[in-house]
Scaffold this motif. Structure first.
Motif, PDB file in Angstrom:
ATOM      1  N   SER A 109       3.552   4.017  -1.282  1.00  0.00           N
ATOM      2  CA  SER A 109       3.931   4.466  -2.617  1.00  0.00           C
ATOM      3  C   SER A 109       5.434   4.375  -2.819  1.00  0.00           C
ATOM      4  CB  SER A 109       3.468   5.914  -2.839  1.00  0.00           C
ATOM      5  OG  SER A 109       4.150   6.811  -1.971  1.00  0.00           O
TER       6      SER A 109
ATOM      7  N   THR B 292      -8.192   7.018   2.241  1.00  0.00           N
ATOM      8  CA  THR B 292      -8.173   5.975   1.216  1.00  0.00           C
ATOM      9  C   THR B 292      -8.774   4.674   1.739  1.00  0.00           C
ATOM     10  OG1 THR B 292      -6.170   6.989   0.315  1.00  0.00           O
ATOM     11  CG2 THR B 292      -6.728   4.787  -0.464  1.00  0.00           C
TER      12      THR B 292
ATOM     13  N   ILE C  23      -7.360   4.653  -4.746  1.00  0.00           N
ATOM     14  CA  ILE C  23      -6.074   5.317  -4.969  1.00  0.00           C
ATOM     15  C   ILE C  23      -6.222   6.388  -6.039  1.00  0.00           C
ATOM     16  CG2 ILE C  23      -3.778   4.989  -5.975  1.00  0.00           C
ATOM     17  CD1 ILE C  23      -3.895   4.220  -3.048  1.00  0.00           C
TER      18      ILE C  23
ATOM     19  N   VAL D 171      -1.823   1.119  -8.889  1.00  0.00           N
ATOM     20  CA  VAL D 171      -1.732  -0.032  -7.991  1.00  0.00           C
ATOM     21  C   VAL D 171      -1.010  -1.159  -8.719  1.00  0.00           C
ATOM     22  CG1 VAL D 171      -3.029  -1.750  -6.668  1.00  0.00           C
ATOM     23  CG2 VAL D 171      -3.805   0.638  -6.737  1.00  0.00           C
TER      24      VAL D 171
ATOM     25  N   PRO E 232      -2.603   1.771   2.698  1.00  0.00           N
ATOM     26  CA  PRO E 232      -2.297   2.895   1.798  1.00  0.00           C
ATOM     27  C   PRO E 232      -1.542   4.016   2.495  1.00  0.00           C
ATOM     28  CG  PRO E 232      -4.647   2.841   2.335  1.00  0.00           C
ATOM     29  CD  PRO E 232      -4.053   1.579   2.860  1.00  0.00           C
TER      30      PRO E 232
ATOM     31  N   TYR F 147       1.689   2.065  -6.050  1.00  0.00           N
ATOM     32  CA  TYR F 147       1.269   1.629  -4.718  1.00  0.00           C
ATOM     33  C   TYR F 147       1.278   0.100  -4.723  1.00  0.00           C
ATOM     34  CZ  TYR F 147      -0.160   6.415  -3.720  1.00  0.00           C
ATOM     35  OH  TYR F 147      -0.164   7.782  -3.507  1.00  0.00           O
TER      36      TYR F 147
ATOM     37  N   GLY G 258       0.786  -1.222   0.000  1.00  0.00           N
ATOM     38  CA  GLY G 258       0.000   0.000   0.000  1.00  0.00           C
ATOM     39  C   GLY G 258       0.814   1.266   0.000  1.00  0.00           C
TER      40      GLY G 258
ATOM     41  N   SER H  52      -3.926   7.707   4.454  1.00  0.00           N
ATOM     42  CA  SER H  52      -4.288   6.315   4.719  1.00  0.00           C
ATOM     43  C   SER H  52      -5.722   6.210   5.207  1.00  0.00           C
ATOM     44  CB  SER H  52      -3.328   5.722   5.756  1.00  0.00           C
ATOM     45  OG  SER H  52      -3.521   4.338   5.900  1.00  0.00           O
TER      46      SER H  52
ATOM     47  N   ARG I  66       0.713   7.400   1.040  1.00  0.00           N
ATOM     48  CA  ARG I  66       1.454   8.190   0.051  1.00  0.00           C
ATOM     49  C   ARG I  66       2.592   8.874   0.783  1.00  0.00           C
ATOM     50  NH1 ARG I  66      -0.514  12.839  -4.326  1.00  0.00           N
ATOM     51  NH2 ARG I  66       1.610  13.447  -4.904  1.00  0.00           N
TER      52      ARG I  66
END
Length: 437
Positions: free
Chosen positions: A183, A429, A363, A372, A398, A193, A181, A426, A400
């Motif tokens: 990035s 998402t 995402i 993904v 997730p 991701y 998850g 997170s 980023r």
């Protein structure tokens, strides 16, 4: 800048959980009650918004918590969303920030569990409360599981629940947890991701060589130590062939297209190294591996022992266990027994489907430059236990993060940390995924 209640609570809960010292030493006498205190903390927060829970404590201090939120489609299979509450030990001398202080500095939250994995525990707790407060009904039942003992194999956590309380996961077909998850940079301005759709097996073998014992002044032609040393050297230097599992192939397709590179098996390690830290992760997932870790032979310098042993850590790809064992026996050679030890089998799940579509859409809604990408995790998670119930496990928390931030490298490290903005991402998402999956 104002943040939603969901985002604010996610950060708050992660910090509170880090401050609960739920260290898993793997020694019963020194573990304490941290996992139970963490599970009770989660239970209180869920009860505040009317979510019923089941607290399970197979032995004192090793508590886990499970809660189910009903979906709108009674025919849809349930989704398990799980996080472990235990963390690995720390050496405080290696830390600048207090490992259980949950200090935020320069936009980073420091503490043991910041990525492994109290971050996700706090996020899914906040998401469950968000669903309850907003009256949002997911499509399918969501089973939230906050688990003990993952760091020592899940014996008193997921493993115990699967063996003794499978009813708590009735009707579930898929699970989402670590490791994935986060990035990583793609060539250009994009971000991949990583979605773990498979995990290597975790196990070992014992090598045993036997020979004639005697005085070291009279070397023996069938010296057990020499025979074992040869076997260990051959195994330790052997490179197993690349196996393009579905997850690896998709990973190579996406990263190859982004960088305009055609990956070649004979040059794969060098090509993946050009991708930076994500390439190292992919390299470890491209083939079976065997690493000698423990040697035992003799007790006195002037005595040739009659027996010598070695333990080899082995990590098998899905459907690769038989080939790995056969190759180890070939490499060990005549006169060296190869005995498989207890292991957790590799697992794999489909790389396409409605859940992955929901993850991809979430995402895309939060990061229009995000893609993904399935990959194969070379390590192990509690998803292996749930696989015994026929539940397909995925790794997707997730996050980023800035391009140079290696999330995987934070696992078990000193100064473990996570960007606070990544926790907010997170939470948003994950809420999207669970509302639509």
């Amino acid at each position: 800048m104002s943040h939603s209640i969901l985002e604010t609570e996610a950060v708050e809960f992660v910090r509170d959980l880090i401050r609960i010292e739920s260290v898993n030493t793997a020694v019963a006498e020194t573990i304490g009650d941290g996992e139970t205190r963490a599970a009770r903390y989660v239970q209180e927060r869920l009860h505040e918004v009317g979510i019923s829970t089941e607290f399970v404590e197979p032995v004192p201090g090793r508590g886990s918590l499970v809660a189910r939120i009903a979906g709108t489609d009674p025919d849809a299979a349930a989704l398990v969303v799980h996080a472990h509450l235990d963390v690995v030990p720390v050496d405080s001398a290696e830390w600048v920030h207090p490992p259980f202080g949950a200090v935020i500095e320069d936009g980073l939250l420091y503490g043991r569990g910041a990525v492994d994995m109290k971050n996700f525990a706090g996020v899914i707790l906040a998401v469950a409360r968000h669903l309850a407060r907003s009256g949002t009904r997911p499509r399918r039942d969501l089973i939230f599981a906050f688990l003990a003992d993952e760091e020592s194999g899940g014996v008193w956590g997921a493993g115990w629940l699967v063996d003794n309380r499978p009813d708590l996961f009735h009707g579930a077909s898929e699970a989402v947890s670590e490791v994935g998850g986060f990035s990583v940079p793609l060539a250009g301005d994009g971000r991949a991701y990583l979605l773990a759709t498979a995990e290597k097996g975790v196990g070992g073998v014992r090598l045993t060589a036997r020979g004639e014992a005697g005085h070291a002044s009279r070397p023996q032609p069938d010296d057990a130590v020499v025979r074992l040393a040869g076997a260990v050297a051959r195994i330790g230097t052997h490179r197993f062939p690349v196996v393009r599992t579905p997850a690896l192939q998709r990973f190579l397709d996406v990263f190859g297209a982004a960088a305009d590179v055609t990956f070649d098996d004979d040059e794969l390690d060098a090509q993946l190294e050009q991708l930076g830290f994500v390439g190292k992760l992919a390299t470890a997932s491209a083939r079976n591996t065997a690493a000698p870790t423990v040697l035992r032979a003799g007790s006195k310098s002037n005595v040739i022992p009659g027996c010598a042993e070695a333990t080899v850590d082995v990590r098998a790809l899905p459907d690769g266990e038989a080939d790995l064992l056969a190759e180890l026996r070939r490499l060990a050679g005549d006169g060296v027994d190869v005995e498989p030890l207890a292991s957790m089998a590799p697992i794999s799940a489909p790389i396409e489907g409605p859940l992955i579509a929901a993850i991809t859409a979430a995402i895309g809604a939060e990061d229009d430059g995000g893609v993904v990408v399935p990959y194969l995790l070379p390590a192990s998670t509690d998803n292996k236990h749930f696989a015994r119930l026929g539940i397909h496990g995925y790794g997707f928390v997730p996050l980023r993060v800035p391009d140079g931030f290696d999330v995987y490298g934070q696992f078990h490290s000193a100064e473990e940390c996570v960007p606070v903005d990544s926790l907010r991402f997170s939470a948003r998402t994950t809420a999207r995924i669970l509302a639509t999956a």
